[in-house]
Scaffold this motif. Structure first.
Motif, PDB file in Angstrom:
ATOM      1  N   LEU A 522       0.825  -1.192   0.000  1.00 34.79           N
ATOM      2  CA  LEU A 522       0.000   0.000   0.000  1.00 34.79           C
ATOM      3  C   LEU A 522       0.869   1.256   0.000  1.00 34.79           C
ATOM      4  N   GLN A 523       1.981   1.195   0.708  1.00 32.27           N
ATOM      5  CA  GLN A 523       2.876   2.344   0.733  1.00 32.27           C
ATOM      6  C   GLN A 523       3.469   2.611  -0.648  1.00 32.27           C
ATOM      7  N   LYS A 524       3.726   1.532  -1.402  1.00 29.25           N
ATOM      8  CA  LYS A 524       4.214   1.703  -2.763  1.00 29.25           C
ATOM      9  C   LYS A 524       3.140   2.372  -3.636  1.00 29.25           C
ATOM     10  N   LEU A 525       1.887   1.977  -3.426  1.00 28.75           N
ATOM     11  CA  LEU A 525       0.819   2.618  -4.192  1.00 28.75           C
ATOM     12  C   LEU A 525       0.759   4.109  -3.906  1.00 28.75           C
ATOM     13  N   TYR A 526       0.908   4.467  -2.625  1.00 26.38           N
ATOM     14  CA  TYR A 526       0.885   5.877  -2.276  1.00 26.38           C
ATOM     15  C   TYR A 526       2.027   6.625  -2.953  1.00 26.38           C
ATOM     16  N   VAL A 546      -8.419   4.551  -2.567  1.00 32.96           N
ATOM     17  CA  VAL A 546      -9.666   4.855  -3.264  1.00 32.96           C
ATOM     18  C   VAL A 546      -9.371   4.983  -4.751  1.00 32.96           C
ATOM     19  N   ILE A 547     -10.265   4.361  -5.581  1.00 33.81           N
ATOM     20  CA  ILE A 547     -10.158   4.461  -7.035  1.00 33.81           C
ATOM     21  C   ILE A 547     -11.458   5.077  -7.555  1.00 33.81           C
ATOM     22  N   GLN A 548     -11.296   6.055  -8.446  1.00 35.46           N
ATOM     23  CA  GLN A 548     -12.456   6.692  -9.074  1.00 35.46           C
ATOM     24  C   GLN A 548     -12.855   5.873 -10.310  1.00 35.46           C
ATOM     25  N   HIS A 549     -13.797   4.944 -10.134  1.00 33.30           N
ATOM     26  CA  HIS A 549     -14.283   4.125 -11.245  1.00 33.30           C
ATOM     27  C   HIS A 549     -15.289   4.915 -12.067  1.00 33.30           C
ATOM     28  N   PHE A 550     -15.697   4.326 -13.191  1.00 32.64           N
ATOM     29  CA  PHE A 550     -16.660   5.017 -14.066  1.00 32.64           C
ATOM     30  C   PHE A 550     -18.006   5.190 -13.381  1.00 32.64           C
ATOM     31  N   ALA A 551     -18.302   4.300 -12.423  1.00 31.28           N
ATOM     32  CA  ALA A 551     -19.602   4.360 -11.771  1.00 31.28           C
ATOM     33  C   ALA A 551     -19.559   5.161 -10.479  1.00 31.28           C
ATOM     34  N   ASP A 552     -18.494   4.977  -9.715  1.00 33.26           N
ATOM     35  CA  ASP A 552     -18.460   5.638  -8.401  1.00 33.26           C
ATOM     36  C   ASP A 552     -17.066   5.472  -7.826  1.00 33.26           C
ATOM     37  N   LYS A 553     -16.815   6.175  -6.746  1.00 31.08           N
ATOM     38  CA  LYS A 553     -15.574   5.993  -6.010  1.00 31.08           C
ATOM     39  C   LYS A 553     -15.706   4.783  -5.099  1.00 31.08           C
ATOM     40  N   VAL A 554     -14.657   3.981  -5.048  1.00 27.12           N
ATOM     41  CA  VAL A 554     -14.680   2.767  -4.233  1.00 27.12           C
ATOM     42  C   VAL A 554     -13.422   2.769  -3.364  1.00 27.12           C
ATOM     43  N   GLU A 555     -13.628   2.500  -2.095  1.00 28.82           N
ATOM     44  CA  GLU A 555     -12.506   2.409  -1.145  1.00 28.82           C
ATOM     45  C   GLU A 555     -12.209   0.944  -0.884  1.00 28.82           C
ATOM     46  N   TYR A 556     -10.954   0.524  -1.109  1.00 26.34           N
ATOM     47  CA  TYR A 556     -10.533  -0.869  -0.963  1.00 26.34           C
ATOM     48  C   TYR A 556      -9.647  -0.999   0.273  1.00 26.34           C
ATOM     49  N   GLN A 557      -9.903  -2.014   1.093  1.00 27.23           N
ATOM     50  CA  GLN A 557      -9.045  -2.337   2.224  1.00 27.23           C
ATOM     51  C   GLN A 557      -7.933  -3.250   1.730  1.00 27.23           C
ATOM     52  N   CYS A 558      -6.689  -2.898   2.044  1.00 25.22           N
ATOM     53  CA  CYS A 558      -5.550  -3.642   1.477  1.00 25.22           C
ATOM     54  C   CYS A 558      -5.287  -4.957   2.183  1.00 25.22           C
ATOM     55  N   ARG A 559      -5.939  -5.200   3.284  1.00 25.05           N
ATOM     56  CA  ARG A 559      -5.674  -6.419   4.036  1.00 25.05           C
ATOM     57  C   ARG A 559      -6.109  -7.648   3.238  1.00 25.05           C
ATOM     58  N   GLY A 560      -5.166  -8.603   3.070  1.00 23.26           N
ATOM     59  CA  GLY A 560      -5.451  -9.857   2.373  1.00 23.26           C
ATOM     60  C   GLY A 560      -5.174  -9.810   0.891  1.00 23.26           C
ATOM     61  N   PHE A 561      -4.785  -8.671   0.339  1.00 22.58           N
ATOM     62  CA  PHE A 561      -4.534  -8.590  -1.094  1.00 22.58           C
ATOM     63  C   PHE A 561      -3.407  -9.519  -1.503  1.00 22.58           C
ATOM     64  N   LEU A 562      -2.263  -9.473  -0.753  1.00 23.20           N
ATOM     65  CA  LEU A 562      -1.109 -10.300  -1.127  1.00 23.20           C
ATOM     66  C   LEU A 562      -1.428 -11.780  -0.977  1.00 23.20           C
ATOM     67  N   GLU A 563      -2.080 -12.142   0.112  1.00 20.41           N
ATOM     68  CA  GLU A 563      -2.391 -13.557   0.360  1.00 20.41           C
ATOM     69  C   GLU A 563      -3.309 -14.107  -0.733  1.00 20.41           C
ATOM     70  N   LYS A 564      -4.320 -13.334  -1.091  1.00 19.19           N
ATOM     71  CA  LYS A 564      -5.270 -13.802  -2.124  1.00 19.19           C
ATOM     72  C   LYS A 564      -4.639 -13.794  -3.501  1.00 19.19           C
ATOM     73  N   ASN A 565      -3.703 -12.880  -3.734  1.00 19.61           N
ATOM     74  CA  ASN A 565      -3.045 -12.840  -5.046  1.00 19.61           C
ATOM     75  C   ASN A 565      -2.067 -13.998  -5.200  1.00 19.61           C
ATOM     76  N   ARG A 566      -1.378 -14.359  -4.091  1.00 24.23           N
ATOM     77  CA  ARG A 566      -0.447 -15.494  -4.173  1.00 24.23           C
ATOM     78  C   ARG A 566      -1.224 -16.810  -4.330  1.00 24.23           C
ATOM     79  N   ASP A 567      -2.248 -16.987  -3.478  1.00 25.80           N
ATOM     80  CA  ASP A 567      -3.068 -18.210  -3.526  1.00 25.80           C
ATOM     81  C   ASP A 567      -2.178 -19.445  -3.485  1.00 25.80           C
TER      82      ASP A 567
END
Length: 1647
Positions: A522-526, A546-567
């Motif tokens: 997350l720090q790298k994203l910042y 937070v990402i500004q999508h075409f429909a709306d702004k969405v806030e994503y929690q970074c917890r579990g991103f790495l674990e789910k991506n590695r699988d």
């Protein structure tokens, strides 16, 4: 023209609202440029002042006119903006209960949370073949458009279904695939379409789960390719899945469930096939009870399991595979129950009985599994260290293993389904159905929501480009200059996610580091993405972005991103699974890459670095895999023609037909619907054809413009006059393009014109009414004045006289009133007395009837009791009679034995009769001797005569010739008379004796018949009489021939004798005496001839009596056939005894031959002398009478012999039934042969009689029997010429109706006449086969089907009319009754012909329906038969599949009537029976009703008052056609009652409770679903019409609750009324039929 002009008083606008998003308000004051406020009146009655900046006025959006509200297509709205879309969807969904709406190329589907009756097969067939814009919006319309474009353009298609969880994506995709399965049957035995549909329950069981928003939420994306062959029939399918939510296996949020398959298995744990899995209830497994809720309301998991098993079997997945799947699933449940505990020093150890079950089910080593669940291996440079792990890490390893196993199992099942759906054959094209998650935003959004929204960004980009492309194509097609439209491009968001150094790239990079964490990523994203305007850092959180999508702004929690991506999973656990003894499980882990397996291990970097594993690791991350699969999906979609379905969730509570505007508008923004609206609004959203514009706005045209013939130029002139700004519209080749608001402006002008016209009409009507009222009041006032003035004058002049007259009048009135009152009193008194009399009489009669009822009851009881006593007595009497009967049977048997002895005596008598016959022969020889003596005497007499003549010349005086001849003739006559009298006396005595013997024999026969009542005696008597009757007929015919010959010869000789007498001039006196004697002899001969005729009549009566007895015996034979076993041994003996009869016949024939020879000799002698001729003639007659007597005696003997045989039969007890039937058929055949011979002889006799009587008269025409003879080898020619080669438009035109049927039946009659069963069966089979071949060869030829339906019906009537059955012969002529079939029963063939006729009728109806169907909807609904009443209103964005308007045939109600007239004329020309024509017309009228009513149900634009008037007008035209053709009795109008009531419902008032009650009372032919559908779909055409309020619809629906009947929305157009073939006898005489030479039937011979 600026839109500011439309902000006038009474117009309405939309203003924002916090609760309802938008709310309506009405303008109370015209707005002018420079005003700073807009005065509004809200719907609740409050005033609102909307602030406006005068320098840059931003006014609220205008509201569309009411006639545009509820449109099928959102792009048809004049004002295209968010509140208009939101309100239109609400009106359609809440008020009209319509869930589908078009938005350009998008189908918006709102989830009703209720099962609707709009998905049946009838709906599918209604949408099949229809253009997309012609019917109401539906998922079937999108599927039909995709299927049609695939077939028309040979291009692959895609249907993209997206939406939130719970919006109905899965159901929509399922219905789309079901549509393809129904309309494109494979025609193969594999039934691929059934397998494609069967894949849905399986994938839903393993991939769907209950979530907070949806009870059956798909937790994976699915793209199903349905393959088609060159004939566009389904040949297979292939399924691709995306991003399965594996985490749901081990974790579920509150009020959610795991995948359905686990709960289905637990519900069936008690079944034998699941016993070995040791399953518990779902409450006892951790993986299924985490959220606490294990059931879904209204869902039965047991039935779900049954459906899953059924579809497994339907897909061809064997039970072994199913068992392996369930074993793996059960093992996962048991693995979740494995408990891991702390064992000190941050160690853990599993201890649970479920672990043993898991290892047993999957065949893995328990010790190794326990070890590596709680330990990990660390690989160093010099050694490998095994280290225990904490409880948390052990639980994570257990859950990771469970997720990995389930993911592999899911992929395995999908692969096996794809294998089952793969069918041999080359794919020509495919239609893909994408069921993918829509844009999601929750309170907590993680890696899954990130991937889902990333996929939606890609799909939205593809959607925008496609919409932009379609707009450009539409402009180019209409030759309108293209201007660039600015639309939202989400490529920056996509680059932010997938570009180099984007979110996914940084995520994969962080996954390379063993010590990488979510926080460091997350720090790298910042650091890298902070400069992007689409990426934001939350103010209050350091663990989200937070990402500004075409429909709306969405806030994503970074917890579990790495674990789910590695699988990833520990290498040791993978190795344990790989070496499992369970092959099914081991195959899951054979392909695991080493890098993935070891990614969790901690490695110390070696001194010499090797190759970087970064790229290898990157390729195996979940994010990288998803990117690749998404890119492949986008390539597939870009190579196809997409069709979009956006599913909307109306509320979060899952309430049926509840509309939450805030939730809906959020989804509309997210799914691209509003973007489509915005792109359309930027250009020219409203598009009208010139015809539609001319029809709608002709009221705005001047007289000069309306008189122009060129409607296109007229439209241009009108628009240029009404709208000065040419940029507000464009003229295309076929359509006019309008900018937003221009249609509303035109509607305002039209409404103003109509309002002005109404005001003018009201002005004149009210003026006329007031003038009329004034004139009436003035006239009344004048009359009143006249009366008042006259009264005053009369009162002044005659006041005194008036007073006297007044007094006198009062006196007269007093007396008159007294008289009237007395009269009234007397009348009332008389009436009262009369009423009392009648009342008392009625009471007396009532009492009398009561007493009579009691008396009758007593009488009934008396008779009933007497009847019961008599019944008991009769029962006892029957028992006594049975006993008596048994005794009498014994006595009769004894009597039969005695009769047998008497029969022996009769045999002896027969011997004596034979002796008498020999004596008769001797007598005959004596007569021959006498005949020789007579010849000698004749010679001597001739010599004497010659000598006498010579002497006469010499001595004429001495000899007197007259005296000599007179004496000779007198002596001869005396002698002959004496001989004849003696012979007549002898014959009379013999006849008397024979009559006495015949009476005795008959008496004995009657006694024997009473005794011998069993079937054996009757059958033998039948066989004997069958033989006797032909012989009697033959002998009788011989006697008649002999009589006729003798009469003819006698007449010839008489003539010759008269000629000789006339030539003898010299012997006149002698001739005179001879003539006198000849007349005496002739009179005597006539007397003998009369007696002979009398005897012949007696013989005929006897033969008739025998025939009657024969028929009675046949009846007895049929009634008592069950006793036929008693006569088996008698047939052979009877055959030997029957040989006596031929011998007697030979003797009779010998006697006849001898008699004939004697007759010839007598005739030769008569030629020489007239007197001798008469003598010999009487001798011949005597001999004939003697022969007749002998013949009668022989017949009596034969009858006696038969009686003997009948009496001896009762001793016979066994004879085979089969032999009996064979013998009976043989005897019947012989009898028919005899009858045929007798008929031939009768015809010969008639022919000879005609030749004798009238030689000089003209010849009589032949008497034909109505039969046609042909040879067996000519049968194929007959069928070829009369059936196969016969064309209705060829030689058939000149025939009489039904001639082929008559010809075929006449051939059948001849085969029956010949008793040739083989020929008859062959002919009937050939007829049926030939007609079937013709029908199969020309299944769509209407005239041929009509022709053969008429002929088969006529042939069936002939078979009935000539069958001999009484019910079919009532109206037949005597000649037709005589021509009935005699030998065979053709009832079976009649049934086959009836079935064939029914088949032809249904094919005939099908052809007519296919011909008539294209004209029904255009003629009954679309064509405006009432001039001046236009029902057109603004249409949608485009005729989607008819974007290019092609010239097509225009159908009207006249087209329908003309086609019906053609059908009727053809049927009449072919002579079809009137009842059959009425049935066909009734079926066609039902088709008209069903097709029209179904179209009304599926077309909201057809539900208007004016359309109801058009329909009723068209129905009246159909009724007039029925009257013209005299078909009112066909009940065809009854089939139009539903349509008539629907038209009435469209026209009737629909506002008050009385209207609701009237609708329920009169709409009896419509079911409640149809009535509510019409009310919900009712659409006003003008602002003057009122909409149907939802409260009124609910009132009608409540009144219809108790009505029983069908709940189907559609009528079944394939329904067939039961066809009947009423018997209609033909008056055609078969013997008078003439066969035309054009049929080439010369080989047929008329009989």
């Amino acid at each position: 023209m600026a839109l500011l002009v439309l902000y006038t008083e009474y117009n309405r606008v939309w203003i924002q609202d916090a609760e309802h998003v938008w709310k309506s308000a009405e303008i109370t004051k015209d707005f002018h440029l420079g005003d700073n406020i807009l005065e509004l009146l809200l719907e609740d009655g409050t005033e609102h002042y909307y602030p406006v900046d005068p320098s840059n006025p931003q006014l609220p959006p205008l509201r569309n006119p009411d006639i545009l509200v509820g449109e099928n297509d959102l792009t048809a709205l004049s004002y295209l903006h968010e509140p208009a879309v939101l309100h239109n969807l609400k009106v359609r969904f809440v008020e009209s209960r319509i869930i589908y709406t078009y938005c350009g190329i998008i189908l918006v589907a709102v989830n009703p949370y209720k099962q609707l009756p709009i998905y049946g097969d009838a709906i599918i067939h209604a949408y099949s073949g229809q253009n997309m814009g012609d019917m109401d919006p539906h998922i079937f319309a999108v599927a039909e458009e995709a299927y049609k474009q695939m077939a028309r353009n040979n291009k692959n298609q895609s249907i993209i279904v997206s939406g939130e969880s719970g919006a109905g994506k899965t159901v929509s995709a399922r219905y789309a695939m079901r549509y393809f399965a129904v309309v494109s049957k494979s025609g193969s035995k594999t039934r691929v379409e059934d397998k494609v549909l069967a894949s849905n329950p399986v994938t839903e069981a393993i991939g769907n789960a209950k979530t907070i928003r949806n009870d059956n939420s798909s937790r994976f994306g699915k793209y199903t390719e349905i393959s088609f062959d060159k004939r566009y029939r389904i040949i297979g399918a292939n399924m691709r899945t995306y991003l399965l939510e594996k985490s749901r296996v081990v974790f579920q949020a509150d009020n959610e469930r795991n995948y359905h398959i686990f709960y289905q298995m637990c519900s069936c744990a008690h079944l034998p096939e699941f016993k070995n899995l040791r399953l518990l209830s779902a409450d006892n497994f951790q993986y299924t009870s985490l959220a606490g809720d294990v059931t879904i309301e209204g869902v039965d998991d047991k039935k779900g399991m049954e459906e899953t098993l059924r579809t497994f079997s339907l897909l061809g997945l064997k039970e072994d595979f199913q068992s392996d799947v369930f074993k793996v699933l059960a093992a996962i449940l048991h693995l979740g129950n494995v408990e891991i505990r702390h064992s000190g020093d941050d160690k853990s150890s599993p201890s649970d009985p479920h672990l043993a079950v898991f290892c047993e089910l999957l065949g893995v080593n328990t010790e190794r599994l326990v070890r590596w669940l709680c330990h990990r291996r660390i690989v160093l440079v010099a050694e490998t260290v095994v280290k225990p792990v904490s409880k948390e890490r052990a639980v994570n390893a257990r859950d990771a293993l469970a997720k990995q196993i389930y993911a592999h199992l899911f992929d395995c099942i999908i692969n096996r389904i794809n294998t089952a759906l793969k069918v041999p054959g080359k794919q020509h094209a495919f239609i893909g159905v994408l069921d993918i998650y829509g844009f999601e935003t929750f309170d907590i959004n993680s890696f899954e929501q990130f991937c889902i929204n990333y996929a939606n960004e890609k799909l939205q980009q593809q959607f925008n480009l496609h919409v932009f492309k379609l707009e450009q194509e539409e402009y180019m097609k209409e030759d309108i200059p293209w201007t660039l439209i600015d639309f939202y491009d989400n490529q920056p968001v996509i680059d932010l996610i997938e570009a180099k150094m984007g979110i996914l790239d940084l995520l994969d990079e962080e996954c390379l580091f063993p010590q990488g964490t979510d926080q460091s990523w997350l720090q790298k994203l910042y650091n890298y993405l902070d400069a992007s305007p689409l990426f934001e850092k939350p103010r209050l959180s350091n663990e989200a972005f937070v990402i500004q999508h075409f429909a709306d702004k969405v806030e994503y929690q970074c917890r579990g991103f790495l674990e789910k991506n590695r699988d990833a999973l520990y290498e040791e656990l993978v190795e344990i699974m790989r070496v499992s003894k369970f092959p099914f499980l081991a195959s899951f882990f054979q392909g695991e890459e080493q890098s993935t397996v070891t990614s969790k291990g901690v490695k110390v970097r070696p001194a010499r670095p090797g190759v970087k594993p970064a790229n290898k690791q990157l390729r195996t991350s979940v994010g990288n895999k998803f990117c690749r699969s998404l890119s492949l999906l986008m390539e597939t979609l870009n190579a196809t023609t997409p069709h979009y379905v956006r599913c909307i969730k109306p509320n979060d509570e899952k309430l049926p037909f509840e509309y939450d505007s805030r939730r809906v508008v959020q989804q509309l923004r997210a799914c691209g619907v509003l973007e489509t609206i915005r792109i359309s609004a930027e250009s020219y959203p409203s598009r009208w054809t010139y015809i539609e514009f001319y029809s709608r706005y002709s009221i705005l045209m001047s007289h000069e413009e309306g008189d122009l013939n060129d409607k296109k130029q007229t439209c241009k002139n009108v628009l240029q006059r009404l709208i000065q700004d040419s940029n507000q519209y464009k003229f295309g080749r076929t359509k006019i393009f309008f900018r937003a608001g221009q249609v509303a402006y035109l509607e305002k002008l039209r409404l103003d014109r109509l309002r002005g016209a109404c005001v003018t009409i009201q002005k004149h009507v009210r003026g006329w009414s007031q003038r009329r009222r004034y004139l009436r009041m003035r006239e009344a006032a004048i009359i009143l004045q006249q009366y008042i003035r006259r009264k005053k004058a009369i009162r002044a002049e005659t006041l005194t006289a008036l007073l006297k007259k007044g007094w006198a009048a009062m006196v007269i009135q007093r007396h008159w009133r007294g008289y009237r009152m007395r009269q009234i009193y007397q009348l009332v008194r008389l009436a009262s007395i009369t009423i009392q009399a009648f009342t008392r009489g009625w009471m007396a009669r009532k009492q009398y009837k009561k007493m009579m009822k009691e008396h009758k009851a007593l009488v009934l009881q008396k008779y009933a009791r007497a009847w019961l006593v008599r019944r008991r007595f009769q029962t006892m009497r029957r028992l006594v009679l049975n006993v008596q009967l048994s005794y009498r049977v014994q006595q009769l048997r004894k009597k039969i034995e005695e009769q047998n002895k008497e029969n022996c005596g009769l045999v002896e008598r027969f011997t004596s009769l034979a002796n008498t016959h020999s004596q008769t022969m001797d007598r005959l020889q004596g007569l021959e001797v006498q005949l020789e003596k007579s010849n000698n005497q004749k010679a001597s007499l001739e010599a004497r005569e010659k000598k006498a003549k010579e002497d006469a010349h010499q001595v004429s005086v001495e000899v007197n010739p007259k005296y000599i001849f007179g004496r000779i003739a007198e002596n001869n006559i005396v002698i002959q008379r004496q001989d004849h009298e003696k012979e007549a006396g002898t014959l009379k005595e013999e006849i008397k004796r024979l009559k006495e013997e015949r009476a005795n024999l008959h008496r004995k026969l009657e006694e024997g018949g009473q005794v011998n009542s069993d079937l054996q005696e009757q059958v033998i008597q039948l066989t004997k009489h069958v033989k006797v009757i032909p012989e009697l007929r033959r002998d009788l015919s011989n006697l008649q021939n002999q009589r006729n010959d003798m009469n003819r010869k006698m007449k010839q000789h008489c003539n010759r004798f008269c000629i000789c007498v006339s030539n003898m001039q010299t012997l006149d006196p002698v001739i005179h005496n001879s003539t006198f004697d000849g007349r005496i002899l002739e009179n005597h001969q006539k007397e003998q001839k009369d007696s002979y005729d009398t005897q012949v009549e007696g013989f005929k009566l006897k033969m008739d009596h025998l025939q009657e007895e024969n028929s009675r015996l046949q009846t007895l034979f049929q009634e008592k056939s069950n006793v036929a076993e008693n006569i088996r041994q008698e047939v052979s003996r009877l055959s030997s005894e029957n040989s006596v009869i031929p011998e007697l016949k030979l003797q009779v024939s010998e006697l006849q031959r001898q008699s004939h020879e004697l007759e010839i000799q007598v005739i030769e002698q008569k030629r020489e002398l007239a007197v001798c001729f008469f003598i010999r003639l009487f001798e011949g007659k005597a001999e004939e009478l003697e022969e007749i007597r002998r013949d009668l005696q022989d017949r009596v003997e034969e009858l006696e012999e038969e009686n003997d045989h009948l009496k001896r039969q009762q001793l016979m007890e066994s004879e085979a039934k089969r032999k009996l039937r064979q013998e009976t058929s043989r005897l019947t055949a012989e009898n028919m042969d005899f009858e045929e011979q007798l008929d031939q002889k009768d015809r010969l006799i008639k022919k000879l009689q005609y030749q004798i009587k009238t030689k000089s008269t003209p010849s009589v025409p032949k008497d034909y029997l109505g039969m046609l003879e042909y040879k067996r080898e000519d049968e194929p020619r007959l069928i070829q010429n009369i059936i196969l080669d016969l064309k209705p438009r060829g030689v058939v035109v000149s025939m009489i109706p039904g001639l082929p049927a008559y010809v075929l039946f006449m051939c059948v009659r001849h085969a029956d006449y010949l008793n040739d069963e083989a020929k008859l069966k062959s002919l009937m089979n050939a007829i049926i086969g030939g007609v079937k071949k013709v029908i199969m060869s020309h299944p769509k030829d209407f005239e041929l089907l009509s022709f053969w339906l008429s002929n088969m019906y006529q042939l069936l009537n002939c078979l009935k009319q000539y069958s001999g059955e009484e019910e079919f012969m009532k109206q037949s002529t005597p000649r037709q009754k005589k021509n009935c079939l005699q030998k065979f029963d053709l009832s079976e063939h009649r049934q086959i012909l009836s079935d064939l006729a029914i088949h032809i009728y249904h094919q005939f109806i099908t052809v007519m329906e296919k011909t008539l169907t294209p004209a029904i909807v255009p003629g009954m609904l679309e064509h405006e038969s009432l001039q001046g009443i236009s029902s057109m209103k603004p249409t949608g964005f485009r005729k989607r599949s008819n974007s290019i308007y092609e010239e097509s045939e225009t159908y009207t109600i006249s087209s329908i009537i003309q086609q019906l007239s053609v059908f009727h004329l053809t049927m009449m020309q072919h002579g079809m029976e009137q009842g059959l024509i009425k049935q066909a017309v009734k079926q066609l009228f039902f088709l008209v009703c069903a097709t029209t009513l179904n179209s009304i149900m599926l077309r909201k634009d057809m539900c208007s008052c004016r359309k109801g008037m058009q329909i009723r007008c068209n129905i009246s035209y159909l009724e007039e056609w029925l009257k013209e053709k005299e078909l009112q009795s066909s009940n065809a109008m009854d089939t139009l009652k539903p349509l008539s009531q629907a038209a009435w419902l469209l026209q009737v008032s629909k506002s008050t409770d009385g209207d609701a009650e009237e609708i329920t009372e009169k709409c009896t032919e419509l079911n409640p679903v149809q009535i509510v559908k019409i009310l919900n779909s009712y659409t006003p055409i003008d602002d003057f019409e009122k909409r149907v309020m939802s409260s009124f619809v609910r009132k009608v629906h409540s009144l219809l609750q108790d009505r029983e009947g069908s709940t189907q929305l559609m009528l079944d157009t394939d329904y067939r009324f039961q066809v009947t073939f009423p018997f209609c006898p033909s008056s055609q005489a078969l013997e008078l039929l003439q066969i035309p030479s054009s049929l080439h039937l010369d080989f047929l011979t008329r009989i």
